[in-house]
Scaffold this active site. Structure first.
Site, PDB file in Angstrom:
ATOM      1  N   LYS A  19      77.519  44.428  27.737  1.00  0.00           N
ATOM      2  CA  LYS A  19      76.906  45.038  26.491  1.00  0.00           C
ATOM      3  C   LYS A  19      75.594  44.893  26.214  1.00  0.00           C
ATOM      4  O   LYS A  19      75.153  45.613  25.287  1.00  0.00           O
ATOM      5  CB  LYS A  19      77.888  44.173  25.204  1.00  0.00           C
ATOM      6  CG  LYS A  19      79.256  43.886  25.451  1.00  0.00           C
ATOM      7  CD  LYS A  19      80.305  45.249  25.073  1.00  0.00           C
ATOM      8  CE  LYS A  19      81.563  44.856  25.027  1.00  0.00           C
ATOM      9  NZ  LYS A  19      82.475  44.335  25.985  1.00  0.00           N
TER      10      LYS A  19
HETATM   11  C1  LIG Z   1      83.497  44.805  26.432  1.00  0.00           C
HETATM   12  C2  LIG Z   1      84.027  44.387  27.532  1.00  0.00           C
HETATM   13  C3  LIG Z   1      85.083  45.240  28.460  1.00  0.00           C
HETATM   14  C4  LIG Z   1      85.712  46.509  27.906  1.00  0.00           C
HETATM   15  O1  LIG Z   1      84.769  47.629  27.585  1.00  0.00           O
HETATM   16  P1  LIG Z   1      85.158  48.890  26.692  1.00  0.00           P
HETATM   17  O2  LIG Z   1      84.056  49.239  26.436  1.00  0.00           O
HETATM   18  O3  LIG Z   1      85.675  47.877  25.500  1.00  0.00           O
HETATM   19  O4  LIG Z   1      86.369  49.262  27.300  1.00  0.00           O
HETATM   20  C5  LIG Z   1      85.203  44.954  29.755  1.00  0.00           C
HETATM   21  N1  LIG Z   1      84.757  43.615  30.411  1.00  0.00           N
HETATM   22  C6  LIG Z   1      83.774  43.130  29.808  1.00  0.00           C
HETATM   23  C7  LIG Z   1      83.371  41.894  30.348  1.00  0.00           C
HETATM   24  C8  LIG Z   1      83.428  43.318  28.372  1.00  0.00           C
HETATM   25  O5  LIG Z   1      82.654  42.583  27.695  1.00  0.00           O
END
Ligand SMILES: *Cc1c(COP(=O)(O)O)cnc(C)c1O
Length: 494
Positions: free
Chosen positions: A109
């Protein structure tokens, strides 16, 4: 470039789309057309940094923000990352991990959320917005901390993060609850992630709450992947990754790469879909879920049905039943018809399900594969990957690897696959240790030290520091009191 809401209405500028996050009619913003990728980006002879590529991708989607400004923003956003912003780790001759977790909070993120505050501040400047942009975000664990870091003490912004009470890992909780910054607030919500996310969406569309915010000089916006400003930065690493696979000579004669994404809110994999439709030579898009397998069932049957138990898993950032970004894909697959999308979304809200006509399902299946790994399979993938390749992966990444292996099913088809490594294994240390058969101590920092000894890699400083940091955020709210919690914070802040 203008932006349309998936639920219709007039188009808005890219700056407005970024500022608003969610369209007032509840829809998500999508670009009025998907820009084509310049051929030069794939030219192996051309060389550019991650930051330069990021500025170019953003320039196609948000030309209004200014090329020079975007270059500055990308340079600043990734200055705290390694020189190779998204390092690659090859597991075998056809599987390559794309490590997206080398930012300040150790999850993918950060890649978008180190950039988003800058995009928002620039968008406010362009639109003459004078109010404080107040970010309201629901998190399944990782978005929250990445948003808190990204927006911390950024002038003209504030940030409230809602997470499910008891629904995130111990380290995720500590990361958020110890957050610094005078403009950030952290609230635990009774319920699961969907309750928190639905609560945030309700605040966005609640006129009386918006009026109270306005009276306090604030405009709400979102740092979730419903914000197009969060999604576009994620397109970059697929293009970057493709160049890497090609340079490493991993591609077959068809020149295509497959992409496997551990999926929750469907943002990360949707960014891969955008990259493909911009012209990136992508074969299959593999959507990997944990046992909250709504998406697997959807891609298999065409029925999206949330009337099922919600499971807490060892990959909590994917514990989601309502994957918001799917709405953008649905908009595209039905020929960009807002009425059709509205029908499906109304049915989802009222009946807990909707179903796609067979012809549209086949269109999706022509691009997507989907699969599920339960916690046992996830642990097996963590252990196997470590034993085979001496590479440690976190449970989310392991879901991807497990699903990929099952889909390959021993077939010798050799297409190279980029697998998103979405979080550092250090962030989920207790579950990773257990998967490797290390004795569980029940104490996360002891587990971190034991794992560090086992793998001969140091505990990251940002994790070690959490052991002694003060817990600063203790607010707990009911889902229907989330707006009050925000107003109380604003009162204190002022
Ligand atoms: C947010 C997240 C996901 C999922 O990503 P999306 O964009 O919500 O599908 C997968 N793995 C981790 C570690 C995350 O933080």
């Amino acid at each position: 470039m203008n932006y349309l809401s998936t639920r219709g209405g007039t188009a808005v500028s890219s700056a407005q789309a970024i500022l608003r996050g969610l369209s007032p009619n509840g829809g998500l913003y999508v670009p009025e057309h998907i820009p084509e990728m310049p051929a030069g980006w794939l030219d192996p002879a051309a060389s550019f940094t991650y930051q330069q590529l990021a500025a170019s991708v953003l320039g196609l989607y948000f030309p209004e923000l200014g090329a020079a400004e975007l270059q500055d923003m990308c340079g600043q956003a990734y200055s705290g990352f390694p020189a190779e912003v998204t390092p690659f780790t090859q597991l075998d001759d056809r599987t390559c991990l794309l490590e997206l977790y080398h930012g300040p909070t150790l999850a993918f993120k950060d890649i978008a959320l180190q950039l988003l505050p800058r995009l928002i501040v620039r968008a406010a400047q362009l639109t003459g917005e004078k109010r404080t942009i107040h970010i309201l975000t629901a998190t399944s664990g990782d978005t929250g901390k990445a948003a808190l870091e990204g927006f911390r003490d950024v002038d003209g912004t504030a940030c409230t993060v809602f997470y499910p009470h008891g629904g995130v890992s111990d380290l995720q909780y500590r990361q958020m609850a110890t957050s610094l910054g005078k403009n950030v607030q952290v609230v635990a919500v009774h319920g699961n992630f969907d309750d928190a996310q639905t609560g945030v969406k309700r605040l966005f569309s609640d006129p009386s709450f918006r009026a109270r915010l306005d009276a306090a000089g604030r405009l709400p916006s979102s740092a979730n992947s419903i914000n197009i400003g969060r999604l576009v930065p994620q397109i970059v690493y697929y293009i970057y990754g493709y160049r890497y696979l090609r340079q490493a000579n991993l591609l077959n004669t068809d020149g295509l790469m497959d992409i496997c994404v551990p999926t929750g809110n469907f943002g990360d994999i949707l960014a891969a879909w955008y990259a493909k439709h911009m012209g990136l030579p992508v074969g299959r898009l593999i959507c990997a879920s944990n046992c909250n397998r709504v998406l697997t069932d959807f891609f298999t049957t065409g029925v999206y049905d949330i009337r099922r138990p919600f499971h807490k898993t060892i990959s909590p950032s994917m514990d989601i039943l309502i994957s918001s970004n799917l709405e953008r894909l649905l908009f595209e697959v039905c020929g960009r018809d807002p009425e059709t999308v509205k029908g499906w979304m109304t049915s989802l809200k009222e009946e807990g399900r909707f179903s796609l006509p067979g012809e549209l399902l086949r269109k999706l299946q022509a691009e997507f594969d989907a699969g599920t790994a339960d916690d046992g399979q996830t642990r097996t993938a963590i252990r196997d990957t470590f034993e085979r390749s001496r590479v440690l992966v976190d449970p989310h990444t392991a879901v991807g690897l497990s699903v990929l292996e099952a889909l390959r099913g021993g077939k010798t088809q050799k297409r190279a696959t980029l697998v998103n490594a979405t979080a550092s294994p250090d962030k989920f240390v207790s579950d990773v240790s257990a998967a490797l058969g290390l004795p569980a101590t029940g104490k996360v920092f002891d587990d971190a030290r034991a794992l560090s000894a086992r793998t001969s890699t140091p505990v990251p400083a940002s994790i070690a520091a959490l052991e002694t940091m003060e817990i600063r955020h203790t607010t707990v709210s009911e889902p229907d009191q989330m707006g009050e919690a925000v107003m109380a914070f604003i009162g204190k802040e002022a």
